[in-house]
Design an enzyme around this catalytic site. Structure first.
Site, mmCIF file in Angstrom:
data_model
loop_
_atom_site.group_PDB
_atom_site.id
_atom_site.type_symbol
_atom_site.label_atom_id
_atom_site.label_comp_id
_atom_site.label_asym_id
_atom_site.label_seq_id
_atom_site.Cartn_x
_atom_site.Cartn_y
_atom_site.Cartn_z
ATOM 1 N N SER A 65 -39.096 64.408 62.507
ATOM 2 C CA SER A 65 -37.692 64.607 62.885
ATOM 3 C C SER A 65 -37.252 66.045 63.110
ATOM 4 O O SER A 65 -36.104 66.281 63.514
ATOM 5 C CB SER A 65 -36.778 63.969 61.834
ATOM 6 O OG SER A 65 -36.806 62.560 61.957
ATOM 7 N N LYS A 68 -35.578 66.913 66.379
ATOM 8 C CA LYS A 68 -34.144 66.801 66.659
ATOM 9 C C LYS A 68 -33.459 68.150 66.841
ATOM 10 O O LYS A 68 -32.349 68.217 67.382
ATOM 11 C CB LYS A 68 -33.471 65.991 65.549
ATOM 12 C CG LYS A 68 -33.920 64.516 65.492
ATOM 13 C CD LYS A 68 -33.207 63.751 64.404
ATOM 14 C CE LYS A 68 -33.517 62.263 64.457
ATOM 15 N NZ LYS A 68 -34.834 61.919 63.896
ATOM 16 N N SER A 124 -30.657 62.602 59.929
ATOM 17 C CA SER A 124 -31.761 62.263 60.827
ATOM 18 C C SER A 124 -31.625 60.895 61.496
ATOM 19 O O SER A 124 -32.608 60.153 61.619
ATOM 20 C CB SER A 124 -33.092 62.335 60.060
ATOM 21 O OG SER A 124 -34.132 62.721 60.906
#
Length: 479
Positions: A65, A68, A124
């Site tokens: 993640s 991101k 997330s």
């Protein structure tokens, strides 16, 4: 004996001076008193771009993640915070079955771009990442194209992305070095830095949470109430997948310096310790300086320099006032090697050259040499204006050109003085040794002459046998 003592003292003094000279100009080694347990990690100075520590930084891993951060950067470059985002069926359902739904999103939900970014960066949310991608590019695949284009723009050559969330992808990977470049660009965005540093935020209402939902930042280093809290850490993003292990990106500030750290393929809990250790190492072992404040080469005097951007007098140039250099504690600017690099394609309009500094073969800073506003650039002059000539031509007669400056020279005055001192010391030592040898030879010759005269006198007086006896006795005592 007195002559020998004087020469011996002279030699000792010269040797001591030589040792002192060498010590005075020895530059500090690059610090290395750190390490991590994760497979890959890096800490980079945000302002100079210097890599302070790296471990497997050019090996690619699954990012999870932390992807991101790139998604958020692209979203902020293509939309406004107050725009409304609608969650589609695709956005909600194009995730892995066990990846969760931390915002409880369903098709038809609407949130602002700002709320989606908070949900994506703090907890997330993969659904928020998909919804933002569709909002910006019309489709997830179209957004992925923007991601990989951004990689090229940032100079990332060891990475590729398949989706905006960081979930598993067949060709989704990133290196620690590339992720540091992404983080550097991401945290230069003030909106992104604000969101990623927020500890808690309440989102607008949705189907499952009509009164809104409060999300808390999962990055434990920035939370003062967490056991892993590290006060210089201000923002960042966590990640986890079985294939990726624990991943972490952190932005930190201390004493006016800014660092970013990346951990890839870490282990639970330890990856927070790895990150804080890298940041602490970067802060305790290095110093930053503004290049324009400490660099005098190329910008003083009237010498004409032949640079990639044209020929200019030194006094017509100035150094980018924002450029920084990072050096080990105790090092000075002259300890770094300076070279003139070709101008990159995206150079500033009035750039004449790019100054690049290295320290033990590491790039530790760079700065553009810029031409002052009142000085004409090559190509600025109209062919119809015969009364104006090139500034380089005005500064020196064509038939007697000045020696061309060597932009590759990295010798400092201190270095030259050290070399001259060393050469002088060696020359003096050699001369002293030669004088000792010459003196001993002359002394031996004089002694031989005295002995010959003594023997001649003894022969004349009939005492040669007595002389030979005394000489043999003296030699036995010497043994």
């Amino acid at each position: 004996m007195r002559l020998k003592q004087k020469i011996t003292r002279l030699l000792c003094t010269l040797l001591a001076c030589q040792l002192f000279t060498t010590t005075a100009y020895a530059k500090p080694d690059w610090p290395s008193d750190t390490g991590i347990q994760a497979e890959s990690g890096i800490v980079m100075d945000m302002d100079s771009g210097a890599i302070l520590f790296g471990q497997n930084i050019h090996v690619s891993y699954a990012p999870a993640s932390i992807t991101k951060l790139l998604t958020a950067l692209i979203v902020l470059e293509h939309s406004s915070l107050d725009e409304m985002v609608t969650f589609s069926e695709t956005a909600v359902n194009s995730v892995e079955p066990d990846s969760g739904n931390k915002l409880g999103s369903v098709a038809g939900d609407q949130l602002t771009v700002e709320d989606c970014l908070y949900g994506m960066l703090l907890v997330s949310s993969n659904q928020a990442a998909n919804a933002l991608a569709e909002h910006v590019a019309g489709s997830i695949s179209g957004f992925v194209d923007l991601m990989n284009e951004k990689l090229a723009e940032l100079g990332c050559e060891e990475s590729h992305f398949d989706n905006p969330s960081g979930l598993n992808g067949d060709t989704q990977y990133v290196s620690a070095y590339d992720m540091a470049l992404i983080a550097q660009a991401a945290f230069e965005n003030e909106d992104l830095l604000t969101i990623a540093s927020t500890l808690s935020h309440k989102l607008g209402g949705t189907t499952n949470y009509p009164g809104g939902l409060t999300v808390d930042n999962e990055h434990r280093l920035i939370n003062p109430n967490d056991e892993y809290y590290y006060s210089p850490a201000k923002a960042g993003k966590t990640g986890y997948l079985i294939a990726a292990g624990n991943t972490l990106v952190t932005y930190a500030e201390q004493d006016g310096r800014r660092l970013v750290s990346v951990i890839l393929k870490g282990s639970p809990r330890q990856y927070f310790l790895d990150c804080s250790e890298l940041l602490a190492f970067g802060f305790r072992s290095f110093q930053n300086g503004t290049i324009a404040d400490i660099e005098g080469r190329y910008v003083n005097g009237d010498e004409v320099l032949d640079l990639p951007g044209g020929s200019f007098k030194s006094s017509d140039l100035y150094i980018d006032p924002e450029a920084q250099i990072t050096l080990p504690l105790g090092a000075v600017l002259e300890d770094a090697d300076l070279s003139i690099a070709p101008l990159p394609e995206d150079h500033p309009d009035r750039a004449a050259a790019l100054m690049t500094y290295t320290y033990n073969d590491r790039v530790v800073g760079s700065a553009f040499l810029l031409v002052k506003d009142d000085v004409a650039m090559p190509g600025d002059l109209s062919p119809e204006d015969p009364g104006t000539s090139d500034p380089a031509e005005e500064s020196q007669p064509a038939e007697n050109p000045q020696p061309e400056a060597d932009p590759q020279s990295s010798f400092s005055i201190g270095t030259i003085l050290a070399i001259l001192a060393g050469v002088l010391a060696v020359a003096l030592i050699a001369a002293a040794i030669a004088w000792i040898s010459y003196s001993r030879k002359k002394e031996a010759e004089a002694l031989a002459r005295r002995r010959a005269l003594r023997r001649q006198r003894l022969q004349q007086s009939g005492e040669e046998e007595e002389f030979e006896r005394l000489l043999a006795e003296w030699k036995n005592k010497r043994k």
